[in-house]
Each structure stands twice: as structure tokens, then as C-alpha cells.
Design a protein around this motif. Structure first.
Motif, PDB file in Angstrom:
ATOM      1  N   PRO A 436     -32.100 -13.224  40.406  1.00 32.79           N
ATOM      2  CA  PRO A 436     -33.349 -13.945  40.100  1.00 32.79           C
ATOM      3  C   PRO A 436     -34.481 -13.034  39.650  1.00 32.79           C
ATOM      4  N   GLU A 437     -34.370 -11.728  39.877  1.00 39.16           N
ATOM      5  CA  GLU A 437     -35.442 -10.828  39.437  1.00 39.16           C
ATOM      6  C   GLU A 437     -35.576 -10.830  37.926  1.00 39.16           C
ATOM      7  N   VAL A 438     -34.432 -10.886  37.233  1.00 37.48           N
ATOM      8  CA  VAL A 438     -34.457 -10.842  35.772  1.00 37.48           C
ATOM      9  C   VAL A 438     -33.773 -12.061  35.166  1.00 37.48           C
ATOM     10  N   SER A 439     -33.278 -12.974  35.999  1.00 41.92           N
ATOM     11  CA  SER A 439     -32.614 -14.197  35.563  1.00 41.92           C
ATOM     12  C   SER A 439     -31.448 -13.889  34.617  1.00 41.92           C
ATOM     13  N   GLN A 440     -30.507 -13.112  35.126  1.00 38.70           N
ATOM     14  CA  GLN A 440     -29.321 -12.753  34.363  1.00 38.70           C
ATOM     15  C   GLN A 440     -28.086 -12.894  35.251  1.00 38.70           C
ATOM     16  N   VAL A 441     -26.976 -13.302  34.631  1.00 37.16           N
ATOM     17  CA  VAL A 441     -25.706 -13.377  35.341  1.00 37.16           C
ATOM     18  C   VAL A 441     -25.198 -11.966  35.593  1.00 37.16           C
ATOM     19  N   VAL A 442     -24.893 -11.648  36.842  1.00 38.61           N
ATOM     20  CA  VAL A 442     -24.365 -10.327  37.175  1.00 38.61           C
ATOM     21  C   VAL A 442     -22.883 -10.391  37.547  1.00 38.61           C
ATOM     22  N   ALA A 443     -22.373 -11.585  37.851  1.00 42.05           N
ATOM     23  CA  ALA A 443     -20.943 -11.723  38.155  1.00 42.05           C
ATOM     24  C   ALA A 443     -20.537 -13.167  37.925  1.00 42.05           C
ATOM     25  N   ARG A 444     -19.308 -13.323  37.450  1.00 47.41           N
ATOM     26  CA  ARG A 444     -18.738 -14.654  37.217  1.00 47.41           C
ATOM     27  C   ARG A 444     -17.302 -14.614  37.708  1.00 47.41           C
ATOM     28  N   ILE A 445     -17.004 -15.416  38.729  1.00 46.44           N
ATOM     29  CA  ILE A 445     -15.734 -15.288  39.444  1.00 46.44           C
ATOM     30  C   ILE A 445     -15.045 -16.646  39.490  1.00 46.44           C
ATOM     31  N   HIS A 446     -13.829 -16.698  38.957  1.00 44.26           N
ATOM     32  CA  HIS A 446     -13.086 -17.960  39.024  1.00 44.26           C
ATOM     33  C   HIS A 446     -12.032 -17.896  40.143  1.00 44.26           C
ATOM     34  N   ARG A 447     -11.267 -18.960  40.254  1.00 43.59           N
ATOM     35  CA  ARG A 447     -10.340 -19.116  41.377  1.00 43.59           C
ATOM     36  C   ARG A 447      -9.343 -17.970  41.470  1.00 43.59           C
ATOM     37  N   LEU A 448      -8.729 -17.576  40.361  1.00 45.84           N
ATOM     38  CA  LEU A 448      -7.747 -16.496  40.399  1.00 45.84           C
ATOM     39  C   LEU A 448      -8.400 -15.143  40.656  1.00 45.84           C
ATOM     40  N   ASP A 449      -9.664 -14.989  40.252  1.00 51.34           N
ATOM     41  CA  ASP A 449     -10.386 -13.768  40.603  1.00 51.34           C
ATOM     42  C   ASP A 449     -10.495 -13.619  42.112  1.00 51.34           C
ATOM     43  N   ARG A 450     -10.749 -14.738  42.779  1.00 47.30           N
ATOM     44  CA  ARG A 450     -10.899 -14.679  44.232  1.00 47.30           C
ATOM     45  C   ARG A 450      -9.564 -14.401  44.905  1.00 47.30           C
ATOM     46  N   VAL A 451      -8.482 -14.916  44.329  1.00 51.49           N
ATOM     47  CA  VAL A 451      -7.155 -14.581  44.855  1.00 51.49           C
ATOM     48  C   VAL A 451      -6.875 -13.097  44.650  1.00 51.49           C
ATOM     49  N   GLU A 452      -7.175 -12.609  43.447  1.00 51.04           N
ATOM     50  CA  GLU A 452      -6.925 -11.206  43.136  1.00 51.04           C
ATOM     51  C   GLU A 452      -7.781 -10.286  43.996  1.00 51.04           C
ATOM     52  N   ARG A 453      -8.985 -10.737  44.338  1.00 47.53           N
ATOM     53  CA  ARG A 453      -9.839  -9.916  45.183  1.00 47.53           C
ATOM     54  C   ARG A 453      -9.148  -9.564  46.500  1.00 47.53           C
ATOM     55  N   TRP A 454      -8.395 -10.509  47.067  1.00 46.66           N
ATOM     56  CA  TRP A 454      -7.744 -10.256  48.362  1.00 46.66           C
ATOM     57  C   TRP A 454      -6.414  -9.541  48.209  1.00 46.66           C
ATOM     58  N   ILE A 455      -5.588  -9.945  47.241  1.00 45.36           N
ATOM     59  CA  ILE A 455      -4.270  -9.311  47.148  1.00 45.36           C
ATOM     60  C   ILE A 455      -4.304  -8.009  46.369  1.00 45.36           C
ATOM     61  N   TYR A 456      -5.399  -7.742  45.646  1.00 47.29           N
ATOM     62  CA  TYR A 456      -5.547  -6.419  45.038  1.00 47.29           C
ATOM     63  C   TYR A 456      -6.463  -5.553  45.894  1.00 47.29           C
ATOM     64  N   ASN A 457      -7.761  -5.869  45.914  1.00 45.49           N
ATOM     65  CA  ASN A 457      -8.691  -5.005  46.634  1.00 45.49           C
ATOM     66  C   ASN A 457      -8.512  -5.075  48.145  1.00 45.49           C
ATOM     67  N   GLY A 458      -8.223  -6.259  48.635  1.00 48.07           N
ATOM     68  CA  GLY A 458      -8.012  -6.354  50.076  1.00 48.07           C
ATOM     69  C   GLY A 458      -6.861  -5.489  50.538  1.00 48.07           C
ATOM     70  N   LEU A 459      -5.762  -5.472  49.775  1.00 45.44           N
ATOM     71  CA  LEU A 459      -4.597  -4.674  50.151  1.00 45.44           C
ATOM     72  C   LEU A 459      -4.710  -3.227  49.691  1.00 45.44           C
ATOM     73  N   HIS A 460      -5.397  -2.971  48.592  1.00 46.25           N
ATOM     74  CA  HIS A 460      -5.437  -1.616  48.037  1.00 46.25           C
ATOM     75  C   HIS A 460      -6.563  -0.779  48.637  1.00 46.25           C
ATOM     76  N   SER A 461      -7.723  -1.369  48.779  1.00 43.49           N
ATOM     77  CA  SER A 461      -8.874  -0.635  49.307  1.00 43.49           C
ATOM     78  C   SER A 461      -9.176  -0.989  50.756  1.00 43.49           C
ATOM     79  N   LEU A 462      -8.495  -1.997  51.285  1.00 46.95           N
ATOM     80  CA  LEU A 462      -8.701  -2.438  52.667  1.00 46.95           C
ATOM     81  C   LEU A 462     -10.183  -2.676  52.944  1.00 46.95           C
ATOM     82  N   ASP A 463     -10.841  -3.361  52.009  1.00 49.34           N
ATOM     83  CA  ASP A 463     -12.283  -3.590  52.135  1.00 49.34           C
ATOM     84  C   ASP A 463     -12.558  -4.907  52.865  1.00 49.34           C
ATOM     85  N   PHE A 464     -11.994  -5.030  54.054  1.00 46.82           N
ATOM     86  CA  PHE A 464     -12.235  -6.198  54.892  1.00 46.82           C
ATOM     87  C   PHE A 464     -13.524  -5.979  55.674  1.00 46.82           C
ATOM     88  N   SER A 465     -14.289  -7.057  55.844  1.00 48.71           N
ATOM     89  CA  SER A 465     -15.647  -6.927  56.364  1.00 48.71           C
ATOM     90  C   SER A 465     -15.701  -6.380  57.781  1.00 48.71           C
TER      91      SER A 465
END
Length: 523
Positions: A436-465
């Protein structure tokens, strides 16, 4: 069952001989990347810190007049200092703001001057290494800035710089340390060798196929961990049918094998083989937030007196970007920022692009009133523009997040907050994050992106909260797993070397004719 076990053993053995060295390199370079980051690059804060302050009193042209000099209708425009002179960068042209001269390519001597001023050293300490017209190891992805002059600085860090001939500014800086860490980390880990990256399709296929074979190797190892164990033995350790190094390879493989499998599998998925996660998602046109292209005629002359009042109490102006936000003209002013400590570039783990970065040294000034905007754009106004851009797609949810969620996050708080998250009911279930500071899209995430986030980054980087933001807990856990996988791979490599040496020796012996005893020799 006997033939199955034998087939698995032989497949694991010979795949291991072929790939064990690669696994060792992957684990070792992965540990390096945890702390060294990625490839060397010129970070924005360092570039801004070394950029000369703008001399507004020397400006004679407006942005629209500069566009006319460059013979372009408009486009992205920025005001900065080039070669100690104020200059407009309009579209792909550089126009000096004091005379209206259009900059052509700079020569080697001018480039050396630019490099020396960037490094704040005499030109006598700058050595010209040549001009490159094709990307080398450190300029992969900078083909649009070519040609580049390459320079060596006579300093303790063995600094090398690249100056763009047509941008007339430094676009890349490396040091001996950053180059060494890249050779120990990112380059072997991702096969970022310049000769290979020059052929993008070949590089892609090599990464996908080697990681795919690695998945097969790790899976076969887990199968052997079960089938080779003697379950009838009374004590757990007595069920291991091996001794020596083979026993340790079995133990480390059983303990760390699942992690090794998920790690190499998720690494393969990072390449999105065969476009499994490639979806268009909902497209929000940029014009929805800007209102259209930037109209440079709405930006007047830069009057030093008025700007002195605007910038009172602030640092000197380094760079000005001409923007259009919600149909209004704005100056995006970047000020000086002195780096008091080494800047660490955070490697965002998301598999999708997050373009926004927190910029504490930027202010927005209305072009007509010169009033500094001291608040973000309203969430309701942003949401209304998004709905107007895609009227046929319902909005499921819209929230102004004050904290990161599971898909938009940054350990070092280097992506902006608060952030407006809007969920749409399109077929791809797209989530859009707007700064909202500059009113620009900084990320756009669809359903498969969210799946990939867990099975790629979740498993590869173990970036669990539960531990990702609680260092050194994450470091201890990940290093334990990485060192375990490295130990198992290194032992496998040693066993493979011994097997190959023994096989070579056996072949050599079989090809050597046996000597005939003396008493059987013919007279």
C-alpha cells in the motif's frame, strides 16, 4: 524376492558410484549457501550509497524535454547523477539534464573514471581487464547491459567491477571473497557454470535429469534399509548385516535417508519439470494501480529552492523516479543511505517472485504540490481499483496484514509490511499481495504456487514457521540433517571408489597372461 533384492542392490551400487560425488557436492555447497547467500551482485543500497548526490541547480531540462531529446514518447524515467552530471534515463536512453546531450557509449577511459569514483580510489589503482560482449561467470543475466568494461581494483579485497558502456555506471561488483564463496556454494550447487548456462535448455535438462536420478538412488537406498535388515535378530544393532564403512553407510542412510530423498526430490521440483506448477493465474494489469502510462509533461522543472524546503531535515537526494500512482504524478525520491555495517542479502525461499523490498530511504512527493505523502494508499481504494480491473472475478477475502503469513514472508524483514492480501475466486484461486505504500503488486500466488511452496521450499529449505524465525534452532536442525546426509554420501563415495579400484584391478589381472612355470617351458 532374491532377484528383486539383487536388482535393487546392483542398481543402488552403480547409481551411487555415478552420483555419490554429486551428492557430496550438493550437501557441502548447500551448507555454504545457508550463510554465504547466492551469486555476487551489486546490491541496491550499496549502489545508492556510492551514487553521487544530485545537483539540482545544474538541471536545465524537464523530463518531457529530455524525452524529446531522446526522441521517445515516454516510458520509465529516472533522474540521477551520471559522470558527475545530472542526467535523465528515459526508456533506454540517457540524456544529460544540463545540456540535453544524449549519451552514447562511453569509452574505456571514461569507464575507468566511473569505476574509480565508484570505488573512491585514484584511477591509478584501476586496471582495465578488457571489454566483454557476452556474459561471463559473474554477469549471467546482464545481457541487456552489454557491452561491459571489466576492471580490477588494486585493493586487499581483489575487487572487480563491470561498467556498462551505454548505461555509464557500475552494474556488477565482485570481490575475492564473494567469488570464492560462489564457487563453493551456488555455482556447483546449481551448475551455474557460464559455459553451461549459455545453453539454457541443456542446463535445464542436466539439472532435472541428475536430480531425478538422485531421487531414484535415495529411494533405492531406503528400500535396502528395510530389505537388508535382519529382523529376526534379538538386538537392533545385530540386525545390521554389514561391518566397517559399509555398516556406517547403512546406519547414516537409514537415519538421514528420508531427508536425503525429500531434499533431492524438492530440488528437482524447483526446476518445475515439464511445467507442472506453471499456471497463468489471475492477471492484474499494472494500469489498475497507476491509471495509465507516466505523463512526463506533468512534472515541471526541479526548482532547488522549493526542493530545499521539501528535503529539510532529510539526507541529500540521490535518485528521483517519475511515477504515476492512482492517476496522480509522484516523485519517488531516494536519499543517501550510509551503510554502517555489511549488508546481508536475504535469500527469499519462496518459489514464486516476490518483487517488493523495504526501502526506508524513499519518500513520495506529489509532482504538482510538492507535498510529501506521509501515509500509505488506502486499502479500500486499492481494492476498488482491483475489482474494477477484473469485474467478473469475485473477491473471497481481503486483509491488510501487519505480519507475514505462510506464503509472503522474510526472515530479515526485508519485504514491506503492512501488506494487502486479496484472495480471488478465479479457477487458479489466485492470491495477490499489494504494497500500500506505493500501490504495486509485489507477489501473485496461485493454487499450485502454494502447493509448490510446501513441497519445494518446505522440504528443501525447511522454512516451517515453528523454527524458521527462531535461530539458532533452525541452524542446528538443518545443519544436523545436512551433515548427516553429507556423511552418508561421503562414505558412499569412498565405498564406490574402492569398488571401482577393485574392479579395475580385477580386470587388469584377468587381461594379464599367466606366467608359465620353468619346468613346463619348452627347451
Amino acid at each position: 524376492m532374491v532377484w528383486f533384492r539383487k536388482a535393487v542392490i546392483l542398481s543402488h551400487r552403480y547409481l551411487g558410484i555415478a552420483l555419490s560425488l554429486l551428492f557430496v557436492v550438493w550437501f557441502a555447497s548447500g551448507i555454504t549457501m545457508m550463510y554465504a547467500g547466492g551469486m555476487p551482485r551489486l546490491i541496491p543500497d550499496e549502489r545508492l550509497e556510492r551514487l553521487a548526490a544530485l545537483d539540482l541547480s545544474a538541471i536545465r531540462l524537464t523530463p518531457a524535454e529530455a524525452a524529446q531529446k531522446a526522441e521517445v514518447d515516454g516510458g520509465p524515467a529516472t533522474l540521477l547523477t551520471i559522470m558527475d552530471r545530472p542526467a535523465y534515463r528515459v526508456s533506454s536512453f540517457t540524456v544529460f539534464a544540463d545540456t540535453g546531450e544524449v549519451l552514447e557509449e562511453v569509452d574505456a577511459k571514461q569507464a575507468a573514471t566511473i569505476a574509480s569514483r565508484f570505488m573512491k580510489v585514484p584511477e591509478s589503482q584501476i586496471s582495465h581487464l578488457g571489454m566483454i560482449t557476452e556474459p561471463d561467470q559473474w554477469t549471467i543475466g546482464q545481457s541487456r547491459q552489454m557491452p561491459l568494461y571489466k576492471f580490477q581494483v588494486a585493493d586487499s579485497a581483489r575487487t572487480q567491477l563491470y561498467v556498462s558502456a551505454w548505461l555509464a555506471e557500475v552494474t556488477m561488483i565482485t570481490t575475492r571473497r564473494s567469488r570464492t564463496l560462489a564457487w563453493l556454494g551456488t555455482i556447483p550447487h546449481w551448475f551455474y557454470f557460464s559455459a553451461l548456462r549459455a545453453n539454457q535448455p541443456l542446463w535445464y535438462q542436466i539439472v532435472v535429469w541428475t536430480s531425478g536420478l538422485g531421487v531414484v538412488l535415495a529411494l533405492l537406498g531406503l528400500v535396502l534399509g528395510v530389505t537388508q535388515y535382519r529382523w529376526s535378530r534379538p538386538r537392533p544393532t545385530s540386525g545390521i548385516p554389514y561391518s566397517g564403512w559399509m555398516r556406517w553407510h547403512y546406519i547414516t542412510g537409514v537415519i538421514f535417508g528420508v531427508f536425503t530423498l525429500t531434499w533431492v526430490f524438492s530440488g528437482m521440483l524447483s526446476m518445475e519439470p515439464y511445467g507442472w506448477a506453471t499456471q497463468p493465474g489471475l492477471q492484474i494489469p499494472r494500469e489498475a494501480f497507476t491509471g495509465g502510462a507516466v505523463d512526463l509533461t506533468r512534472f515541471g522543472a526541479m526548482e532547488p529552492g522549493r526542493w530545499a524546503r521539501v528535503m529539510a531535515g532529510r539526507e541529500a537526494i540521490k535518485e528521483v523516479e517519475f511515477l504515476r500512482i492512482h492517476d496522480e504524478p509522484y516523485y519517488g525520491v531516494r536519499t543517501a543511505r550510509v551503510l554502517t555495517e555489511p549488508w546481508r542479502r536475504e535469500r527469499l525461499h519462496q518459489p514464486y517472485n516476490v518483487s517488493g523490498r523495504l526501502q526506508g530511504n524513499r519518500i513520495f512527493v506529489h509532482a504538482e504540490t510538492l507535498a510529501v505523502r506521509d501515509r500509505p494508499f488506502g486499502a479500500d481504494a486499492i481494492l476498488a481499483r482491483m475489482k474494477q480491473a477484473v469485474p467478473d472475478v469475485p473477491v473471497v477475502d481481503a486483509q491488510l496484514l501487519q505480519e507475514y503469513d505462510s506464503y509472503y514472508y522474510s526472515r530479515g524483514n526485508q519485504t514491506p509490511l503492512p501488506i494487502l492480501r486479496v484472495k480471488f475466486a478465479d479457477p487458479d484461486q489466485t492470491w495477490v499481495y499489494v504494497d500500500p505504500e506505493v500501490s504495486q503488486v509485489v507477489a501473485r500466488i496461485h493454487r499450485l504456487d502454494r502447493v509448490e511452496r510446501w513441497i519445494y521450499n518446505g522440504l528443501h529449505s525447511l522454512d516451517f514457521s515453528f523454527w524458521y524465525n527462531r535461530r539458532p534452532l533452525w541452524d542446528i536442525g538443518v545443519l544436523t540433517l545436512m551433515l548427516g546426509g553429507l556423511a552418508s554420501s561421503a562414505i558412499g563415495l569412498w565405498l564406490g571408489i574402492r569398488r571401482v579400484r577393485r574392479g579395475v584391478k580385477d580386470v587388469a589381472t584377468s587381461l594379464t597372461p599367466a606366467s608359465t612355470p620353468a619346468y613346463n617351458r619348452p627347451a
